[in-house]
Write a protein that holds these residues in place. Structure first.
Motif, short mmCIF file in Angstrom:
data_model
loop_
_atom_site.label_atom_id
_atom_site.label_comp_id
_atom_site.label_asym_id
_atom_site.label_seq_id
_atom_site.Cartn_x
_atom_site.Cartn_y
_atom_site.Cartn_z
N SER A 146 -59.21 -22.45 -3.19
CA SER A 146 -59.25 -21.53 -4.34
C SER A 146 -57.90 -21.53 -5.04
CB SER A 146 -59.57 -20.11 -3.86
OG SER A 146 -58.47 -19.58 -3.12
N ALA A 147 -57.91 -21.27 -6.35
CA ALA A 147 -56.65 -21.18 -7.09
C ALA A 147 -55.80 -20.02 -6.59
CB ALA A 147 -56.93 -21.02 -8.58
N ALA A 148 -56.46 -18.97 -6.09
CA ALA A 148 -55.72 -17.81 -5.59
C ALA A 148 -54.99 -18.12 -4.29
CB ALA A 148 -56.67 -16.63 -5.38
N GLY A 149 -55.60 -18.97 -3.45
CA GLY A 149 -55.00 -19.27 -2.16
C GLY A 149 -54.19 -20.54 -2.13
N ASN A 150 -54.33 -21.39 -3.14
CA ASN A 150 -53.56 -22.63 -3.21
C ASN A 150 -52.21 -22.32 -3.86
OD1 ASN A 150 -52.45 -25.12 -4.42
ND2 ASN A 150 -54.34 -26.07 -3.67
N ILE A 151 -51.15 -22.32 -3.07
CA ILE A 151 -49.85 -21.87 -3.53
C ILE A 151 -49.32 -22.72 -4.68
CG2 ILE A 151 -47.46 -21.44 -2.85
CD1 ILE A 151 -49.62 -19.51 -1.72
N GLU A 152 -49.56 -24.01 -4.63
CA GLU A 152 -49.06 -24.89 -5.69
C GLU A 152 -49.70 -24.54 -7.03
OE1 GLU A 152 -48.67 -29.68 -6.76
OE2 GLU A 152 -49.44 -29.03 -4.80
N SER A 204 -43.81 -6.32 3.64
CA SER A 204 -45.11 -6.79 3.15
C SER A 204 -45.00 -7.35 1.73
CB SER A 204 -46.13 -5.65 3.18
OG SER A 204 -45.70 -4.56 2.39
N ALA A 205 -44.20 -6.73 0.87
CA ALA A 205 -44.07 -7.22 -0.50
C ALA A 205 -43.50 -8.63 -0.53
CB ALA A 205 -43.19 -6.28 -1.32
N ALA A 206 -42.57 -8.92 0.38
CA ALA A 206 -41.94 -10.24 0.40
C ALA A 206 -42.94 -11.35 0.70
CB ALA A 206 -40.81 -10.27 1.42
N PHE A 207 -43.98 -11.05 1.47
CA PHE A 207 -45.01 -12.05 1.75
C PHE A 207 -45.72 -12.48 0.46
CE2 PHE A 207 -44.73 -10.04 5.99
CZ PHE A 207 -44.52 -11.18 6.76
N ALA A 208 -45.74 -11.58 -0.53
CA ALA A 208 -46.45 -11.88 -1.77
C ALA A 208 -45.62 -12.74 -2.71
CB ALA A 208 -46.83 -10.57 -2.47
N PHE A 209 -44.30 -12.50 -2.79
CA PHE A 209 -43.54 -13.29 -3.76
C PHE A 209 -42.77 -14.46 -3.16
CE2 PHE A 209 -41.21 -9.15 -3.32
CZ PHE A 209 -40.07 -9.58 -2.68
N MET A 210 -42.66 -14.51 -1.84
CA MET A 210 -42.00 -15.65 -1.20
C MET A 210 -42.59 -17.00 -1.61
SD MET A 210 -39.83 -17.00 1.09
CE MET A 210 -39.36 -15.93 2.46
N PRO A 211 -43.92 -17.19 -1.56
CA PRO A 211 -44.46 -18.52 -1.89
C PRO A 211 -44.17 -18.94 -3.33
CG PRO A 211 -46.24 -16.93 -1.57
CD PRO A 211 -44.99 -16.27 -1.09
N VAL A 212 -44.17 -18.00 -4.25
CA VAL A 212 -43.90 -18.34 -5.65
C VAL A 212 -42.46 -18.78 -5.82
CG1 VAL A 212 -43.85 -17.49 -8.02
CG2 VAL A 212 -45.71 -16.79 -6.48
N LEU A 213 -41.52 -18.01 -5.26
CA LEU A 213 -40.10 -18.36 -5.40
C LEU A 213 -39.82 -19.71 -4.75
CD1 LEU A 213 -39.99 -15.33 -6.22
CD2 LEU A 213 -37.75 -15.23 -5.12
N ARG A 214 -40.44 -19.94 -3.60
CA ARG A 214 -40.21 -21.22 -2.91
C ARG A 214 -40.81 -22.38 -3.70
NH1 ARG A 214 -43.19 -20.60 1.22
NH2 ARG A 214 -41.74 -19.77 2.77
N GLY A 215 -41.90 -22.14 -4.39
CA GLY A 215 -42.61 -23.23 -5.06
C GLY A 215 -42.15 -23.54 -6.46
#
Length: 743
Positions: free
Chosen positions: A712-718, A394-405
């Protein structure tokens, strides 16, 4: 008077004559029998001599020594005590008495006797080693090391002294030094059993698992009957994720020695990992029946109770363990984790316990001296991420988008992975990273060395105090800037942690002074990638004829307070049902216990539906049967909140008094669902009643939620990742300015 004196003189002369005769005949025979290992003959001869001459020192001393070597220690002590009364300045007799008392666990008396021996004969290596052994039992490890060092100075070939020096270093958690001492002992005696065990234990703590395994296997070959080594190997197998092998080792260990604490404790740990909480609790209780002050078993039992939702009782067990051993880091870490599930634990209480870990453990770690580096505030920044969750977690779902982006032109991404598990998620993280380091086999110092060698500018903790964390590395501060983020967004209490990624709702301004870190606000404390492979369904209440609430969170998050509120809203919303889904519900004991709690709260069991584990896509599809999700408290959902929202299912949340009890409310507010966030229990029930009777609104919201999130800024990964990177750049520029300023 003259006749008395004459009589005494005559008696002394007779005694001297007897002594001379015994010294010329019986005593040499006794010594010869001793050298040949004929202990029964030694003892018979010595008893004969003492019958003739009760104050014959050599006979009393030799009889005591022989009885010790025959493992008749209790019988030996009176003779050795008699010997030292006869010749109190005999260093050998004092030392042998001390050794016998040590074996009877009369440690203070043993220490006194051995210290007398050393006062008489300071260059007495055997007595120095025995003093070290006594001090070990008295838990005076530093003094023990000094004694062993003196013994080794007189006799560098004393394998036992080297071995026991390693034991003292293990007590002090000086793993590297313990490994060196064990190797010195094994160089002298390659099959020294205790040294092999010490080597395995020290290398296990250093995370050199292959070396530890070889040492344990050789120790088992040397003494296959020793159950404790099997338990140590079981712990190694458990850390390597080899659960079946671990359980087999623990089972074999307790079969050989049913009273073996480390075996039962290992059994409890592996049962927890496999979800068998009932068996884990039984194993803990086996230990505590024999040793009520076993801090490891108390902590494990607390973790079991926490897993079952009995948080207050869990905390009591951790506190009891800490009364026994205030520096027991596992008990503090578990207390930190489970305090987040306790309604009474507010920000102040939570941060105080985190500071407790720093004071008891982290502050004692050696701080790193950092090499000079370029202080260009605009250069490419090296960011190092440390986690045991670069895998499906579950934790990986939270930081995966940031690392990828991340913008790779501005940031170099290093990943330091401390997990034995690897899967498709791991492969994705590896492809993202500029530098990938498998850190599972690196000790805390070795990992800190690698981070320094890699020139990491900003080191990011992704675990907090969850399983597999490397908090001791962060205590050493191998990078100039350290941040805690995403994996467990509740703060660390570390004086070496500079920043904490959160948001204004999760950490209100008025409590930020309680944190060791400076709080930096993101749009929300966590985010996840958009879920596109499973689309929201139509509103199930329209086809079911009733409202279905859902809780897709861990069972240990279902507090008594949350359950009581859910019972109220089920009563308020006629005909409604509650679906609870979690992998722990595969366990009948857990499932029955949970249903029993609802029945005790007045909820008929036919209104609560329990579902177990499923593959993630099926897990997401299960939201098709849920109209409204209920967020647990005080430990909120994070990833589960985002998953429900992406599936079109709105979530009811309540803001609490700690970081973990405000995360879901922060997410909802970040995407504009303020009306779904309650301030108290009554508000929670009122939200459920209001929206449960408005299917038209629920249907519209269900269809619009994914779009609402995306805007939303929270949901927009970029946008979210850009905010993270702005934080990193600000941290780096601040550091450069301070470092460049004149002293």
């Amino acid at each position: 008077m003259a006749s008395t004196v004459g009589s005494r003189a005559f008696q002394n002369a007779r005694a001297q004559k007897k002594l001379k005769k015994l010294a010329e005949t019986a005593l040499p025979a006794a010594f010869l029998a001793y050298r040949e290992g004929r202990q029964a003959d030694v003892q018979a001869l010595c008893r004969q001599m003492l019958a003739d001459l009760p104050d014959f020192f050599d006979a009393a001393h030799l009889l005591g020594v022989s009885l010790v070597e025959s493992s008749r220690i209790a019988e030996a002590v009176p003779y050795l005590e008699h010997a030292v009364r006869l010749e109190p300045r005999n260093a050998d007799a004092q030392s042998n008495l001390g050794f016998a008392l040590f074996n009877l666990e009369r440690h203070e008396e043993a220490r006194a006797a051995i210290e007398k021996a050393l006062a008489l004969k300071p260059n007495f290596p055997t007595a120095q080693r025995n003093l070290g052994n006594v001090l070990l039992r008295l838990k005076q490890a530093e003094g023990a090391i000094a004694a062993f060092d003196r013994a080794i100075a007189f006799n560098a070939g004393d394998a036992d002294a080297w071995c026991n020096r390693g034991v003292a270093e293990l007590m002090l958690k000086r793993w590297d030094a313990a490994a060196v001492s064990s190797e010195r002992a094994l160089a002298l005696r390659p099959r020294h059993f205790e040294a092999l065990v010490n080597k395995g234990l020290s290398q296990l703590e250093l995370r050199h698992f292959d070396v530890a395994e070889a040492a344990f296997n050789l120790a088992i070959a040397v003494r296959p009957e020793m159950a404790e080594v099997l338990a140590h190997r079981g712990r190694l197998n458990m850390l390597l994720g080899r659960r079946a092998e671990a359980e087999a080792d623990f089972d074999a260990a307790v079969a050989r020695d049913p009273s073996l604490e480390v075996g039962w404790q290992g059994k409890a740990q592996v049962c927890m990992l496999t979800g068998n909480v009932a068996q884990a609790m039984l194993a803990c209780k086996r230990v505590l029946e024999h040793n009520p002050t076993a801090e490891v078993a108390l902590t494990l039992l607390g973790a079991c109770l926490g897993r079952l939702g009995d948080t207050a009782n869990a905390i009591r067990h951790f506190d009891r363990a800490l009364e026994i051993n205030p520096d027991y880091d596992e008990a503090i870490s578990k207390k930190i984790f489970y305090q987040d599930f306790l309604s009474e634990a507010d920000f102040a209480v939570q941060q105080a316990t985190r500071r407790q870990w720093w004071d008891a453990v982290g502050s004692k770690m050696p701080r790193r001296q950092l090499a000079p580096r370029s202080l260009d505030p605009n250069r490419r920044i090296v960011v190092g991420y440390v986690s045991s969750d670069f895998r499906t977690h579950s934790a990986a779902f939270a930081f995966m988008p940031v690392l990828r982006g991340h913008d790779k032109a501005q940031f170099q991404i290093n990943c330091y992975s401390s997990s034995t598990s690897k899967d498709a998620f791991t492969a994705t993280f590896q492809s993202i990273a500029d530098v990938w380091v498998d850190a599972i086999n690196l000790s805390e110092d070795e990992l800190a060395d690698r981070i320094q060698a890699d020139g990491v500018d900003i080191l990011v903790d992704l675990s907090g105090y969850t399983t597999g964390n490397r908090m001791p590395v962060f205590a050493r501060k191998p990078a100039p800037i350290q941040v805690t983020a995403w994996g467990s967004g509740t703060g660390t209490g570390l004086a070496t942690m500079d920043y904490f990624f959160a948001d204004p709702v999760t950490i209100p301004q008025e409590v930020r002074h309680l944190f060791a870190e400076e709080v930096y606000d993101l749009p929300s404390v966590i985010t996840i990638d958009p879920i596109k492979d499973v689309a929201p369904s139509s509103l199930p209440m329209l086809r079911n004829g009733h409202v279905t609430f859902g809780v897709f969170n861990r069972i240990d998050k279902i507090s008594d307070d949350a359950l009581a509120v859910w019972a109220r809203l089920l009563d308020a919303v006629a005909g409604s049902k509650l679906v609870i889904k979690h992998l722990a519900l595969n366990d009948a004991t857990v499932r029955d216990g949970l249903l029993g709690r609802f029945v005790a709260a007045g909820v008929p069991d036919n209104r609560v539906i329990c579902m177990g584990a499923s593959e993630r896509t099926d897990h997401l599809r299960a939201f098709a049967e849920i109209d409204i999700a209920l967020d647990p408290f005080p430990q909120n959902g994070g990833i589960s909140t985002w998953e429900a929202l992406y599936m079109g299912v709105p979530v009811i949340a309540k803001l609490g008094r700690g970081a973990s009890s405000r995360a879901a409310g922060a997410i909802l507010k970040a995407i504009g669902l303020d009306d779904w966030v309650a301030e108290d229990d009554d508000g929670y029930v009122e939200i459920a009643e209001a929206f449960a009777t408005n299917p038209a609104y629920l249907g519209t919201l269900r269809a619009e939620l994914p779009s609402l999130i995306a805007h939303s800024a929270a949901g927009n990964i970029e946008i979210y990742t850009q905010r993270v990177e702005a934080g990193y750049r600000q941290f780096w520029q601040t550091y450069c300015a301070k470092a460049a300023a004149p002293a």
